[in-house]
Design a protein around this motif. Structure first.
Motif, short mmCIF file in Angstrom:
data_model
loop_
_atom_site.label_atom_id
_atom_site.label_comp_id
_atom_site.label_asym_id
_atom_site.label_seq_id
_atom_site.Cartn_x
_atom_site.Cartn_y
_atom_site.Cartn_z
N GLY A 129 2.74 3.92 -9.56
CA GLY A 129 3.17 3.53 -8.44
C GLY A 129 2.10 3.44 -7.47
N LEU A 130 0.93 3.68 -7.60
CA LEU A 130 -0.20 3.49 -6.58
C LEU A 130 -0.65 2.10 -6.17
CD1 LEU A 130 -2.69 6.33 -7.60
CD2 LEU A 130 -1.42 6.51 -5.57
N ASN A 131 -0.68 1.31 -7.46
CA ASN A 131 -0.80 -0.09 -7.23
C ASN A 131 0.23 -0.93 -6.60
OD1 ASN A 131 -3.41 -0.33 -8.43
ND2 ASN A 131 -2.58 -0.26 -10.64
N ALA A 132 1.75 -0.23 -6.70
CA ALA A 132 2.78 -0.97 -6.03
C ALA A 132 2.45 -0.63 -4.46
CB ALA A 132 4.05 -0.47 -6.47
N VAL A 133 2.14 0.47 -4.05
CA VAL A 133 2.10 0.87 -2.48
C VAL A 133 0.81 -0.28 -2.11
CG1 VAL A 133 1.04 2.43 -0.95
CG2 VAL A 133 2.38 3.02 -2.87
N ILE A 134 -0.27 -0.38 -2.74
CA ILE A 134 -1.38 -1.36 -2.31
C ILE A 134 -0.80 -2.74 -2.23
CG2 ILE A 134 -3.28 -2.23 -3.14
CD1 ILE A 134 -4.03 0.30 -4.67
N ARG A 135 0.02 -3.04 -3.34
CA ARG A 135 0.38 -4.59 -3.04
C ARG A 135 1.75 -4.72 -2.17
NH1 ARG A 135 5.42 -6.33 -4.87
NH2 ARG A 135 5.51 -8.64 -5.51
N GLY A 136 2.37 -3.80 -2.04
CA GLY A 136 3.36 -3.99 -0.64
C GLY A 136 2.74 -3.83 0.62
N ALA A 137 1.53 -3.13 0.84
CA ALA A 137 1.07 -3.02 2.02
C ALA A 137 0.24 -4.24 2.26
CB ALA A 137 0.01 -1.77 2.05
N VAL A 138 -0.57 -4.64 1.17
CA VAL A 138 -1.28 -6.00 1.53
C VAL A 138 -0.53 -7.08 1.69
CG1 VAL A 138 -2.73 -7.56 0.55
CG2 VAL A 138 -3.25 -5.04 0.15
N LEU A 139 0.42 -7.40 0.97
CA LEU A 139 1.45 -8.30 1.22
C LEU A 139 2.09 -8.56 2.70
CD1 LEU A 139 3.03 -9.10 -2.33
CD2 LEU A 139 1.07 -10.43 -1.30
N HIS A 140 2.54 -7.40 2.87
CA HIS A 140 3.51 -7.18 4.21
C HIS A 140 2.57 -7.41 5.31
CE1 HIS A 140 6.34 -6.11 7.18
NE2 HIS A 140 5.81 -5.01 7.29
N GLY A 141 1.27 -6.60 5.56
CA GLY A 141 0.33 -6.83 6.57
C GLY A 141 -0.27 -8.27 6.69
N ILE A 142 -0.39 -8.89 5.46
CA ILE A 142 -1.03 -10.35 5.68
C ILE A 142 0.00 -11.48 6.15
CG2 ILE A 142 -1.94 -12.45 4.45
CD1 ILE A 142 -3.65 -10.24 2.72
N LYS A 143 1.14 -11.23 5.58
CA LYS A 143 2.41 -12.25 5.70
C LYS A 143 3.20 -12.19 7.16
CE LYS A 143 5.02 -13.34 2.35
NZ LYS A 143 5.84 -13.25 1.27
N THR A 144 3.14 -10.56 7.12
CA THR A 144 3.95 -10.52 8.68
C THR A 144 2.86 -10.34 10.25
OG1 THR A 144 5.60 -9.23 7.32
CG2 THR A 144 5.73 -8.89 9.79
N GLY A 147 0.24 0.59 -14.01
CA GLY A 147 -0.03 1.93 -13.55
C GLY A 147 -1.45 2.32 -13.14
N GLY A 148 -1.80 3.45 -12.95
CA GLY A 148 -3.13 3.78 -12.23
C GLY A 148 -3.44 3.28 -10.88
N THR A 149 -4.65 2.84 -10.55
CA THR A 149 -5.05 2.56 -9.29
C THR A 149 -6.19 1.43 -9.40
OG1 THR A 149 -5.95 3.05 -7.13
CG2 THR A 149 -6.10 4.63 -8.52
N ILE A 150 -6.06 0.42 -8.84
CA ILE A 150 -7.38 -0.46 -9.04
C ILE A 150 -8.28 0.02 -8.12
CG2 ILE A 150 -5.66 -2.34 -9.32
CD1 ILE A 150 -6.26 -3.53 -6.49
N LEU A 151 -8.16 0.67 -7.07
CA LEU A 151 -9.03 1.51 -6.18
C LEU A 151 -9.80 2.72 -6.86
CD1 LEU A 151 -7.40 1.08 -2.76
CD2 LEU A 151 -9.13 -0.47 -3.67
N GLY A 152 -9.41 3.19 -7.99
CA GLY A 152 -9.81 4.42 -8.41
C GLY A 152 -9.75 5.62 -7.51
N THR A 153 -9.92 6.90 -7.82
CA THR A 153 -9.38 8.17 -7.04
C THR A 153 -10.44 9.20 -7.66
OG1 THR A 153 -7.77 9.56 -6.60
CG2 THR A 153 -7.94 9.06 -8.94
N SER A 154 -10.52 10.17 -6.65
CA SER A 154 -11.27 11.54 -6.80
C SER A 154 -10.78 12.48 -5.99
CB SER A 154 -13.01 10.99 -6.22
OG SER A 154 -12.83 10.97 -4.86
N ARG A 155 -11.25 13.51 -6.09
CA ARG A 155 -10.61 14.99 -5.53
C ARG A 155 -11.83 15.02 -4.31
NH1 ARG A 155 -6.29 16.67 -7.49
NH2 ARG A 155 -5.69 16.34 -9.69
#
Length: 343
Positions: free
Chosen positions: A14-29, A64-72
């Protein structure tokens, strides 16, 4: 406005879905620009950024996963840590706001930075579903579905050999995954961190089921502490963060049950497969809505808050409310499930 997105802590579907939703909405709107910080707070501290145009997020909701990578990484660690240093990094890259997508640890760091005056907002993420102030977090539904599918398979092989089967699922501090997947799979006992159930009781449930000619299924969360033991079972060392590396309580429960009941018992640790793969439809929708909503939050400069879901509505809550304590399984939910155990 240039917005920086980051994913931190444990990965989940679901992490990638957040990224997609944010980018598309931010750019288009709004016509905003987006960059991603690689590997969570590490990317923020080191200024490790990547552009996120619309073309980069096509089709991401199903991945799945995240295209940005993650760490702690902790945003206050190292020579580049702390609000003053991070502010310099953001200014150097012309980033006007940071969206921290993560769980309790990630959002705790975001809260401190926001209190220090940095433009930070949050998106709640954890497969454990243990964050306050939101009814659900994305990744949880996928983890439950994966665990349920595995348990369905365990039950068929268990029935064939007349064995008891023990499935260990994730859940360091709370038992939501164990409770939901156990109920979904028709488990005969569910052991969670919130309830210190005596092994005598578990053995009784297992025996009752076996005497009816069925193969007992016991689901145990990795953070379950059996009665008479003072701490979690963690014989696998520690993580980089210093936390005990969990995994092994399922084996303990298996050995005790076989010794107490005489019933051949097998154990399966589901582990990180619960974090992997494509998100369920529910999680894709939830994560996408979080991405859409957090961009509105940024646009209105509501720093120090995160998006959440209450019922079916998107709401905004202060970090304080989200971090006021873990959302544990309440007694009435345990009592509800317990009716189904044993007989």
């Amino acid at each position: 406005m240039k917005i920086g997105l980051m994913t931190s802590g444990g990965d989940c579907p679901g992490l990638n879905a957040v990224i997609r939703g944010a980018v598309l909405h931010g750019i288009k709107t709004y016509g905003h620009e987006f960059v991603g910080f690689r590997d969570g707070w590490r990317g923020v501290l080191e200024g490790d950024v990547v552009d996120l145009p619309r073309t980069r997020v096509r089709g991401l909701a199903r991945e799945g996963g995240t295209i940005l990578g993650t760490s702690r990484t902790n945003p206050y660690d190292g020579p580049n840590g702390g609000p003053e240093r991070i502010a310099v990094t953001l200014e150097r890259h012309h980033v006007d706001a940071v969206v921290a997508i993560g769980g309790e640890g990630t959002l705790a760091g975001a809260k401190r930075l926001a209190e220090a005056g940095l433009p930070v907002v949050g998106v709640p993420k954890t497969i454990d579903n243990d964050l306050q102030a939101t009814d659900y977090t994305f990744g949880f539904d996928t983890a439950v579905q994966i665990a349920t599918d595995a348990m369905d398979r365990l039950r068929t092989t268990g029935e064939s050999h007349h064995r008891a089967m023990v499935a260990e699922v994730m859940g360091r501090h709370v038992g939501w995954i164990a409770l939901h997947s156990g109920m979904s799979a028709g488990a005969h006992a569910v052991l969670i961190p919130e309830q210190q159930v005596p092994m005598d009781q578990v053995a009784e449930w297992v025996t009752e089921v076996h005497e009816r000619g069925r193969s007992p299924l016991v689901v145990v969360a990795e953070g379950f502490i059996p009665e008479g033991i003072d701490e979690v079972v963690a014989g696998r060392g520690t993580e980089a963060s210093g936390r005990p590396r969990l995994g092994g309580v399922g084996e303990y429960v298996t050995e005790r049950l076989e010794a107490m009941t005489g019933i051949e018992t097998r154990n399966t640790i589901l582990g990180h497969i619960q974090r992997g793969g494509a998100p369920t439809g529910f999680d894709r929708v939830l994560a996408t809505r979080f991405g859409l909503s957090v961009v509105d939050l940024v646009h209105e400069k509501q720093w120090g808050k995160m998006v959440a879901i209450r019922g079916t509505d998107m709401v905004r809550v202060p970090f304080d409310e989200a971090l006021s304590g873990l959302k544990t399984v309440p007694q009435h939910r345990w009592d509800e499930a317990k009716v189904l155990f044993g007989r």
